[in-house]
Structures are given as C-alpha cells and as structure tokens.
Design a protein around this motif. Structure first.
Motif, mmCIF file in Angstrom:
data_model
loop_
_atom_site.group_PDB
_atom_site.id
_atom_site.type_symbol
_atom_site.label_atom_id
_atom_site.label_comp_id
_atom_site.label_asym_id
_atom_site.label_seq_id
_atom_site.Cartn_x
_atom_site.Cartn_y
_atom_site.Cartn_z
ATOM 1 N N ILE A 271 -4.848 2.663 -4.657
ATOM 2 C CA ILE A 271 -3.781 3.415 -4.008
ATOM 3 C C ILE A 271 -3.390 4.664 -4.787
ATOM 4 O O ILE A 271 -2.924 5.647 -4.217
ATOM 5 C CB ILE A 271 -2.549 2.499 -3.792
ATOM 6 N N GLU B 219 0.830 -1.194 0.000
ATOM 7 C CA GLU B 219 0.000 0.000 0.000
ATOM 8 C C GLU B 219 0.870 1.253 0.000
ATOM 9 O O GLU B 219 0.518 2.267 0.588
ATOM 10 C CB GLU B 219 -0.953 -0.036 1.191
ATOM 11 N N LEU C 181 0.498 -1.090 7.039
ATOM 12 C CA LEU C 181 -0.225 0.010 6.413
ATOM 13 C C LEU C 181 0.413 1.313 6.874
ATOM 14 O O LEU C 181 0.269 1.706 8.033
ATOM 15 C CB LEU C 181 -1.702 -0.006 6.800
ATOM 16 N N GLN D 259 -5.288 7.765 -3.596
ATOM 17 C CA GLN D 259 -4.700 8.363 -2.402
ATOM 18 C C GLN D 259 -3.480 9.205 -2.763
ATOM 19 O O GLN D 259 -3.289 10.309 -2.249
ATOM 20 C CB GLN D 259 -4.298 7.278 -1.399
ATOM 21 N N ARG E 37 -2.720 -8.835 -0.176
ATOM 22 C CA ARG E 37 -2.054 -8.228 0.969
ATOM 23 C C ARG E 37 -2.075 -9.182 2.152
ATOM 24 O O ARG E 37 -3.128 -9.680 2.538
ATOM 25 C CB ARG E 37 -2.759 -6.921 1.346
ATOM 26 N N ARG F 9 -8.335 -7.222 1.540
ATOM 27 C CA ARG F 9 -7.378 -6.754 2.536
ATOM 28 C C ARG F 9 -8.121 -6.267 3.763
ATOM 29 O O ARG F 9 -9.340 -6.090 3.748
ATOM 30 C CB ARG F 9 -6.483 -5.644 1.986
ATOM 31 N N ALA G 60 -6.114 -3.319 -6.110
ATOM 32 C CA ALA G 60 -4.853 -2.635 -5.795
ATOM 33 C C ALA G 60 -4.775 -1.265 -6.451
ATOM 34 O O ALA G 60 -3.943 -0.437 -6.068
ATOM 35 C CB ALA G 60 -3.667 -3.496 -6.229
#
Length: 444
Positions: free
Chosen positions: A342, A138, A418, A345, A412, A270, A339
C-alpha cells in the motif's frame, strides 16, 4: 463533482489543529493557500504554476513560506501524526518503512546524487527519501518523509551548509537509523500500530531488526536470499582452549537453501479488482545469523523468527523474516508481508497527483516542508473519502470501514472495503476562497 468541491470547502476547518501550532498569522494564511495549490487542478505543482492558478501576482511569498528556516515545522509533523492515527491508527494498523526517490537534474538540489531510483528502475540522479506510512486495511496515510544524505554530500560540509542542512544532520546516518528515529518520533506522538513492515533494503540490516525488537515491536521485513540462518535447535558452546570463542554446533545456511525443501502452499491474501491475489508460500522457524562474528565473517545465531518464502506466478522468489508469534498461520504471515504494497500506491499518488517531486528549490528546509505539505494534503483527501464512506455505509447499513477497530487481524476480510484511489478532486471551478485575505509581504 459538486460533492468534491463542497468537500474541499471545509479545508480551513479541518486545518484548525495544524494552524493552531503555526504561530504568526501570515503562516496561518499561506499554509491553506499552499495546500490549495497542491490540491487544485494542473499537472505541475511547483511554485510558479501554483501561484498563477491561485491568482497571485507572484510566487515570492509562497517561496518564503515553504523555504524559510525562521520557523519550526516539527509541531506540524506531530499534528499530522495524530490526525493519521485518528484516521487509521490502532493495534491492527501497519507502519510501513520504505524509500521513495525524486529524479533531479543538476547537482545543487540538497541530497541529489547518482543512486538507485525506484521510479526509474535504475541508478540515476535523484534525491532519496526515507518514507514512513501508517496504514490499515487498504487505507494509507504517509506520516514521515526524510531525506537521506549520501556520502558525496556528508563528506562535503561546505556543500551541506550551502543547502541549509542542519549541523545535526551532517553525520551520515543510515536509512535504517533514519527510519528508527522516525519511528520513535511517531510513537512519542501517540501513533498506534501493531506491526512494522519494510523491504529488504532495511530488513537486510541486523541492526535495524534488532532496533525494532529492542523497542518491543512486531515486524516483518524482506531479506536477500543469501541471508544466513540456523535451525532452532542450534547450540552455542565454548570449546576448550586459549581463545574460548563461542561457536555454534552447526553451520548457517542461506535462506533460499533452507526453504528449498519446504512444502510450498498457495495462499490468497486478499481480493483485488481483478480477482484473488495469491502466490505460493513456505515458512519455517529459524534463528537468524546476526549475532557476533565467530569465524570467517560468519555470525552466531540470534533471535528465533519466522523465515518466509514467497514464490510468485512469474517464477520470482522473495524471502522475509518476521518475529510474529510461533502460532502465526501461513495466511497471517503472507497477508502481513503483502500489506506493505500500500505504501507504493501512496508514493505514486504523492508524486503524480500532489506534486511531491515538483519542488524546484534546493534547500533542506524547502524540500522537507514541501514534503510535509503534500502529506497533509494526502491526509485531508483521506479524511474526505473516509467521511463519505461512513455516510454511504450508514445509508446502506454496510460493514464498517477497515480503519475502525472492528478488524481483528492483518488478513483482509473478503467483504472489506477497497477505497477509490487517493486522488484530488478534478475541478471545473477554482478552489473555494480563503476565509482570510492574502496578506501583504510580512516576515514569517
């Protein structure tokens, strides 16, 4: 807080490989200054506020550094790619292709047009950048941001010329073509990754998918629900007659129809901060309808791939294609597809904390160089946090960070690390002083 400030003090040493490729001494001084402006306190990361916080008498030199076409920043992108590979690269890493939009007022900023803006969730005046992010576990590191020029710009060469758009960029490539070019650049720089991920904005393009397959890459991409697919047993024949055009022995069907009758299973991909992240998934092998046209805009069967459906708790359904091997489990398919989150973010942090959208200039060079500097700043923060995590892990004899080679697949681990949100340190004191003085005016 003190640790964060001490961490920022090693910026000059971390930047050494970047500064080595910058040529003139003045660039090697203004680059760390600009990065300190992005990393430092303050809500606005445009030139004038940064110059004021850095204690400069004006912002002209920062402007000259960031917007001057007199020097080539391609070597900096290469160093960034190698640094990202060092941090999170490897066979278990993902390369995530996506868009990010920068809302803008007016019509003079390069590439600005009325188009879909994800930040606002609607069509609006904005610049649209094709982004490429390298991620493992992550931990994301953005490694590419390139402006997409809409037709309202490419149809006006004079307008492009006034904004400093290079002649080689005035041909209107699609976003998929831009992404493939960025992918080639990163591979040439030695970036290691296992799977390319993209949303339906890219996955809907058969040319984009074929481009990935033709490069020998694994991929998982979103598609619209109406994407036509065939069963794996489809046969293509050439009927007798004058035209002798090949035709399949079955009609293609929309992806949503094919998966409607499949068994949907709950899959957890996850553990999140509020518990398990799960949804219902279904998958089946198909041949995607992206070959040559055989009748009424219907395409012949192409590559055999996975068709995957995601049924979220909200009731929304999403559809995906992936060329992972036939033995891939539903959990591996689901965790690979998910996945991609991410990069969202990473975009948020680039904009909210590092000022990606704060550049007030209008030129092609200025926008791309500002984007480059925000990516370098982001990579530096990841370097600090991963280094801190390794120190903590050694002290506690904890499991290694997912950026190391110990991860064996896209799923994960339940005990995976994390990291905290990628956020510049909030400081109560100024950024550490540069090791070299601020130069007088000198051409870059």
């Amino acid at each position: 807080m003190a640790d964060a400030v001490r961490g920022a003090s090693d910026l000059d040493s971390w930047l050494a490989p970047f500064l080595e490729v910058m040529g003139r001494k003045t660039r090697r001084t203004w680059a760390p200054l600009y990065l300190r402006g992005l990393l430092g306190p303050g809500e606005r990361k445009s030139l004038q506020p940064m110059a004021m916080r850095l204690g400069l008498s004006g912002h002209d030199q920062l402007q000259h550094f960031i917007a001057s076409p007199a020097w080539d920043d391609a070597p900096l992108w290469t160093v960034l790619a190698r640094e990202a590979d060092r941090l999170v690269g490897g066979p278990d890493a993902f390369l995530v292709v996506d868009d990010t939009a920068l809302p803008k007022k007016g019509e003079l900023s390069v590439g600005v047009a009325r188009q879909y803006c994800g930040q606002l969730g609607k069509k609006a005046n904005c610049q649209s950048l094709v982004s490429v992010t390298l991620a493992q576990g992550e931990v994301p590191v953005p490694v590419g941001l390139r402006l997409f020029l809409p037709e309202t710009w490419t149809e006006e060469p004079d307008r492009c010329a006034r904004a400093g758009v290079p002649g080689t960029e005035m041909a209107p490539p699609s976003k998929g073509e831009i992404a493939l070019a960025e992918l080639d650049r990163l591979r040439a720089a030695g970036v290691r990754f296992g799977t390319v991920l993209a949303d339906a904005g890219y996955g809907a393009s058969g040319e984009f998918r074929k481009g990935l397959t033709g490069r020998g890459l694994l991929w998982a991409v979103g598609i619209p629900r109406v994407q036509k697919v065939y069963g794996t047993a489809v046969q293509v024949t050439v009927p007798p007659g004058r035209r002798r055009r090949p035709v399949p022995d079955e009609e293609p069907r929309p992806a949503e129809e094919v998966l409607a009758g499949q068994s949907w299973r709950r899959v957890t991909w996850r553990q999140g901060t509020k518990g398990a992240l799960a949804a219902r998934f279904a998958a089946t092998r198909v041949r995607v309808g992206d070959g040559g046209i055989w009748a009424n805009n219907r395409h012949l069967p192409g590559e055999e791939v996975w068709l995957v459906g995601e049924w979220r708790s909200s009731g929304e359904r999403k559809y995906h294609l992936s060329n992972l091997g036939p033995d891939a489990s539903l959990r591996v398919l689901a965790s690979t597809i998910k996945a991609r989150w991410i990069c969202v973010q990473a975009h948020q942090q680039l904009k909210q904390e590092l000022g990606l959208g704060h550049f007030d200039g209008r030129s092609w060079t200025g926008l791309h160089r500002h984007a480059l500097m925000t990516c370098i700043a982001f990579a530096y923060l990841q370097h600090l946090r991963l280094a801190q995590h390794r120190r903590t892990s050694r002290g506690k004899n904890a499991a290694p960070h997912p950026g190391t080679a110990t991860i064996t697949g896209p799923a994960r681990p339940a005990s995976g690390y994390l990291p905290p949100a990628v956020r510049p340190p909030r400081q109560t004191s100024p950024m550490p002083a540069l090791q070299t003085p601020v130069p007088a005016h000198d051409p870059l």
